[in-house]
Design an enzyme around this catalytic site. Sequence first.
Site, mmCIF file in Angstrom:
data_model
loop_
_atom_site.group_PDB
_atom_site.id
_atom_site.type_symbol
_atom_site.label_atom_id
_atom_site.label_comp_id
_atom_site.label_asym_id
_atom_site.label_seq_id
_atom_site.Cartn_x
_atom_site.Cartn_y
_atom_site.Cartn_z
ATOM 1 N N HIS A 33 0.848 -1.189 0.000
ATOM 2 C CA HIS A 33 0.000 0.000 0.000
ATOM 3 C C HIS A 33 0.883 1.239 0.000
ATOM 4 O O HIS A 33 1.667 1.438 0.924
ATOM 5 C CB HIS A 33 -0.892 -0.009 1.248
ATOM 6 C CG HIS A 33 -2.043 0.932 1.174
ATOM 7 N ND1 HIS A 33 -1.924 2.272 1.392
ATOM 8 C CD2 HIS A 33 -3.353 0.715 0.901
ATOM 9 C CE1 HIS A 33 -3.108 2.847 1.278
ATOM 10 N NE2 HIS A 33 -3.990 1.918 0.977
ATOM 11 N N LYS A 68 -14.000 6.240 -7.810
ATOM 12 C CA LYS A 68 -13.334 7.428 -8.360
ATOM 13 C C LYS A 68 -13.980 7.838 -9.674
ATOM 14 O O LYS A 68 -14.057 9.026 -10.010
ATOM 15 C CB LYS A 68 -11.852 7.103 -8.553
ATOM 16 C CG LYS A 68 -11.020 8.229 -9.128
ATOM 17 C CD LYS A 68 -9.553 7.874 -9.006
ATOM 18 C CE LYS A 68 -8.716 8.679 -9.975
ATOM 19 N NZ LYS A 68 -8.791 8.201 -11.345
#
Length: 859
Positions: free
Chosen positions: A102, A521
């Site tokens: 991440h 998104k």
Amino acid sequence: MERVRHAAIAGADEQLHALIRALPPRDAETLVRAFATYFEVVNLAERIHRIRRRRDYLRSASDPQEGSLESMALRLAASGITPPQIAALLQRLRVEPVFTAHPTEATRRTLLEKEQVIGRLLVERLDPSRTPDEERAALARIREEVTAAWQTDPHPSTRPTVMDELENVVFYLTDVIYRIVPPFSEELEQAVHKAYKVEVPTRPVLRFGSWVGGDMDGNPNVGAETLRAAFARQRELVLDRYRQEAAELARRLSQSGALTGVSDAVRERVANYRAQFPKALATIPTRYHDMPYRVLFRLIAARLEATRRDTPEGYAGADEVERDLGMVIASLRAHRGEHAGLFGVQRLLRRVETFGFHLATIDVRQHAHVHRAVLATLLSDPDWSTRSAADRLARLRRALEQQERPSGSPDAQATRTLEVFQAIADCRARFGPDAVGPYIISMTEGPDDVLAVLLLARWGGLGGGGGRVPLDVTPLFETVADLEDAASIVRALLDEPLYRAHLAERGMQQMVMIGYSDSNKDAGIGASRWALHRAQAGLAETTDHSGVELTFFHGRGGTVSRGGGRITSAILSAPPRSVRGRYRMTEQGEAINAKYGLRGIAMRTLEQTVSAVALATALPHPPDARERGWTSIMDAIATDSRAAYRTLVYDDPQFVEYFRRATPIDVIQRMEIGSRPASRQGADQQSGEIQQLRAIPWVFAWTQSRHLLPGWYGLGTALDDAVKRHGAAALGEMISDWPFLRSLVEDVEMVLATADLTIAARYAGLAGPLGERYFPLIRAEFDRTVAYVLALKHEHALLDSDPALQRSILLRNPYVDPMSLLQIDLLERWRAEGRPDNEVFRALLASVRGIAQGLQSTG
């Protein structure tokens, strides 16, 4: 710090602003680090509190804790699930968390280890029998670890490599999860036996995966070499764990053969190993030679060490270790050993069955457009990517049927791609057939993208006899448009005779991955969640008709806007027949530490997930005649929320500049905390900056600026339109009676409660006139969304239905605010100076980490 803290608690904004304005960079960094350290300790204390509550439940004789395995088993029994049905469910039950690297979470392993020590000491303090001296010693050790952590630089000095990221992930696998797998299996068995008289299968319910070393999508640092290196490291670690455990069992199993007896199989295995490992035998004192189990486990440890060193006398595979352990278990049962070592040997066996020689499967992922570019080279067809999907499919079908070889010479990209498939073949041979996970195709748009992987796999050396490819290929649907087409794409794929033959070789099992991040998104949370729900329903129906076993792989992130939130409600609100006893999901970023950082919390995380999967499978929602009408209303809500979101984010070309100025995205993109770039490399240059930006930094930036915009924007407008068309009573009924909408609204409510538009307004001030233009629109939509969530849930304040979380957020925010205000001041200074790598930038890095700790959220 104390003056800042008191001003924040008192809500004295002007005093607070005066205290931190123009603070020297080093003082600013120190102040932020102090607050960040405070939140690290608070976050840990909250997790210890959860462990304490779970222990209280386990000790009490009252009803089991909600979400526990015992609660699940009793509920299934009360609902009429029969013993044969529960046995069948347990046989197919599988939950597989997959840990990913991440780029916004890279806590140093040193700090993770310190957190483990502090957590263990805090758990020990729950023992009421401790003496004052023991308490003083524990507090002194806690103080030592906290102080040493404070004096440790949390930021890597250079960008982490893929192998650095692997060390972060394997920390959780080897230090936490390895330890809890046997206790979890034992707890499941006990829970089932309280409600049923059935045999619980020994097949592991839990499996674990990783993307580190295999996720090539947008990361040029990942390829064949990292895949091999990651597996080698995982193998080394897990074999070392087995060797240590075997040595400990040798110490514990001290039975004398003459007193208890031992099976002929064990005696024969001891004799064989004595001949194979004379050096190890020589280290065993002669007085132990009449202790067959002790001798055997010392020699098993020697063989595991030989396996780790890759010498010929090592184990060929984990199945051979399982046979040795099974032999010992049978002997102990036959010779009065149920209470003299059986427990420990069974625990080791459960670990070997779960982790094999690979510790965790590693998935491989690549973008469909990369495959198209490689095929353009290898097929000598420069127009390949622009040809129609039907033309590409026909050409791939012919190449596979006729077992063609490449007609073009491979360039660097093609060579790297083919080497990955050879590495997959090598890793399957060395680490076991279950080591390599699915091959995931990002941005799958048609069946041709899947057949492309089969052809490239053959050309890369992965194909077996008769052209068979021992590889599970998983299409990933990410955007709303792709999710809407997912069922028809998979239907066309399953109609392909070549692919049906491939599936027959793979047991007629198909995995499909659905992405939460890019769809959010792309279209905002309302449209994204609905597209994901509809895609699961459509795919489940499609595979049912095709006779294929479907497993969904959920690409969830840590935040609500990227699929985070309450995992139990997400599973229980899934479409009927979409869970089917199997659940695979990514675990990312701060969510990994929050869910798996401590053993007690990891146990609770896994029991909640497994319980929800079992309940969703055995007790799916009964058909509701009202759902047809609800679906129609939800279609409109999704359309309206998407329109509102895209009007702001994509249709207005100046909004991207507001985003760049009103968030610390420029700091995030400079942070040396991940091996993968923040934007997609080689993305369509005609697409806008927001389209090219990855979902993680997009969400991270909005979180830092306290807007949390991707987690709620557009839903208020959509709910307003829906109420006007159908009335508040109809929407209230949907939220009350439809798990899907209730889960969505509760997740959005959590985001709204975490956001702080008063602080966000100060970030908007960084954008100057753009802030004056856009922030009123954002504020109005926020207020609209809050008003409808409260009205439809019949609440007076956000999170009235979850007072513990409500209280936690209210207590946290005053301590986050100083860091946010300081970050705003530092951003102004840094940008005015031309964004140099200086002390101001270092203080900004500390502020990003501190705010993330305070909000317990990044991207």
